[in-house]
Write a protein that holds these residues in place. Sequence first.
Motif, PDB file in Angstrom:
ATOM      1  N   PRO A 132       3.949   3.886  -1.897  1.00 53.73           N
ATOM      2  CA  PRO A 132       2.554   4.301  -2.002  1.00 53.73           C
ATOM      3  C   PRO A 132       1.715   3.589  -0.951  1.00 53.73           C
ATOM      4  O   PRO A 132       2.089   2.508  -0.486  1.00 53.73           O
ATOM      5  CB  PRO A 132       2.171   3.848  -3.422  1.00 53.73           C
ATOM      6  N   PRO A 133       0.578   4.157  -0.551  1.00 58.62           N
ATOM      7  CA  PRO A 133      -0.223   3.563   0.516  1.00 58.62           C
ATOM      8  C   PRO A 133      -0.660   2.135   0.189  1.00 58.62           C
ATOM      9  O   PRO A 133      -1.486   1.941  -0.691  1.00 58.62           O
ATOM     10  CB  PRO A 133      -1.429   4.494   0.606  1.00 58.62           C
ATOM     11  N   PRO A 134      -0.112   1.135   0.887  1.00 54.72           N
ATOM     12  CA  PRO A 134      -0.540  -0.227   0.642  1.00 54.72           C
ATOM     13  C   PRO A 134      -1.529  -0.724   1.692  1.00 54.72           C
ATOM     14  O   PRO A 134      -2.610  -1.184   1.377  1.00 54.72           O
ATOM     15  CB  PRO A 134       0.769  -1.020   0.725  1.00 54.72           C
ATOM     16  N   ALA A 135      -1.174  -0.606   2.962  1.00 56.79           N
ATOM     17  CA  ALA A 135      -1.991  -1.154   4.046  1.00 56.79           C
ATOM     18  C   ALA A 135      -1.397  -0.710   5.368  1.00 56.79           C
ATOM     19  O   ALA A 135      -0.339  -0.086   5.408  1.00 56.79           O
ATOM     20  CB  ALA A 135      -2.002  -2.682   3.964  1.00 56.79           C
ATOM     21  N   ALA A 136      -2.103  -1.040   6.437  1.00 56.50           N
ATOM     22  CA  ALA A 136      -1.530  -0.828   7.761  1.00 56.50           C
ATOM     23  C   ALA A 136      -0.339  -1.761   7.935  1.00 56.50           C
ATOM     24  O   ALA A 136      -0.338  -2.878   7.423  1.00 56.50           O
ATOM     25  CB  ALA A 136      -2.582  -1.083   8.830  1.00 56.50           C
ATOM     26  N   LEU A 137       0.659  -1.300   8.661  1.00 56.84           N
ATOM     27  CA  LEU A 137       1.912  -2.041   8.769  1.00 56.84           C
ATOM     28  C   LEU A 137       2.411  -2.121  10.202  1.00 56.84           C
ATOM     29  O   LEU A 137       2.221  -1.194  10.992  1.00 56.84           O
ATOM     30  CB  LEU A 137       3.015  -1.353   7.957  1.00 56.84           C
ATOM     31  N   LEU A 138       3.074  -3.238  10.509  1.00 56.25           N
ATOM     32  CA  LEU A 138       3.898  -3.360  11.694  1.00 56.25           C
ATOM     33  C   LEU A 138       5.213  -3.969  11.246  1.00 56.25           C
ATOM     34  O   LEU A 138       5.218  -5.013  10.594  1.00 56.25           O
ATOM     35  CB  LEU A 138       3.232  -4.234  12.749  1.00 56.25           C
ATOM     36  N   ILE A 139       6.317  -3.313  11.540  1.00 55.54           N
ATOM     37  CA  ILE A 139       7.638  -3.814  11.182  1.00 55.54           C
ATOM     38  C   ILE A 139       8.463  -3.941  12.452  1.00 55.54           C
ATOM     39  O   ILE A 139       8.577  -2.973  13.221  1.00 55.54           O
ATOM     40  CB  ILE A 139       8.363  -2.865  10.202  1.00 55.54           C
TER      41      ILE A 139
END
Length: 278
Positions: free
Chosen positions: A34-41
């Motif tokens: 579900p939409p949690p936050a902006a991400l960088l992986i």
Amino acid sequence: MEYVSRVPRPPLDGLIDDLYYLAGEPPYARLTLPPPAALLIVNLGAPFRIRAGTDIETAEYADGCVVTMPTRAWEFGYPPRTRSVGVHFKPWGLAPFLPMPAVELCDRPVTVEQVWGRPATAALRDRLATAEGPHEMLTLLEEELMRRLCETAGLGLVRQASSVIAATSGAVAIDDLRVSAGVSSTHLARRFKELVGVTPKRLARTYRFATTVFSIDPAGPIDWGDLAGRAGYFDQAHFGHEFRAFTGLTPTRYVEVRRRFLREHPGHVLDNWPLPID
């Protein structure tokens, strides 16, 4: 799985909720996020797969991915063993590290290479892969972010308005934000799309839903009508529509899946965020 996280030092702590390291065998091959936050992986293991909505083809990500504030659930496919470091950004926090407007990445994950270039991404992954452990890896990632941090026009305005939205769990009137900031509705919406990826109204809707869902105790009885009313939804049907839009599940199915996760993986590090897919 092993999960290590920490809050970065200033000024990154004003942009980032936490830096994290994740490694091991996932509890399920496919999870919905579900939409949690902006991400960088930054991926250091076998490629993972993302399907960012039912109308989008599944794509494979070898070096990792970057995405701004999402508006719907993703389907995330882990390899049998995974290893990565990543960043959970505050809604406005990814913008100072992007060469493009945030709206271009909303529900459109791209590879790290597409954002930072192939040589820089390869060099970062090499440094991370040869680090002595999770804590050194997070320090290296923090140093990379500090090096790339740029001045961003409009960030103060968006940060202040977003902070009010977060503090009120999305219950603030957007027009009140505009008046307080002394800007037009058009200007505020444009800045939000540039730096967050969505309008302030959409961000408020996301916060309201997230706050409501995280208040649910799957182990106990749930009065859905009361829950929807206290969260400010028009009625239970409206709440159900939001649930399907944000998670891909009905409310009752969500609770079934959460209970299954708790039963099969009690105390798991991924509890309360990803949901298994049958």
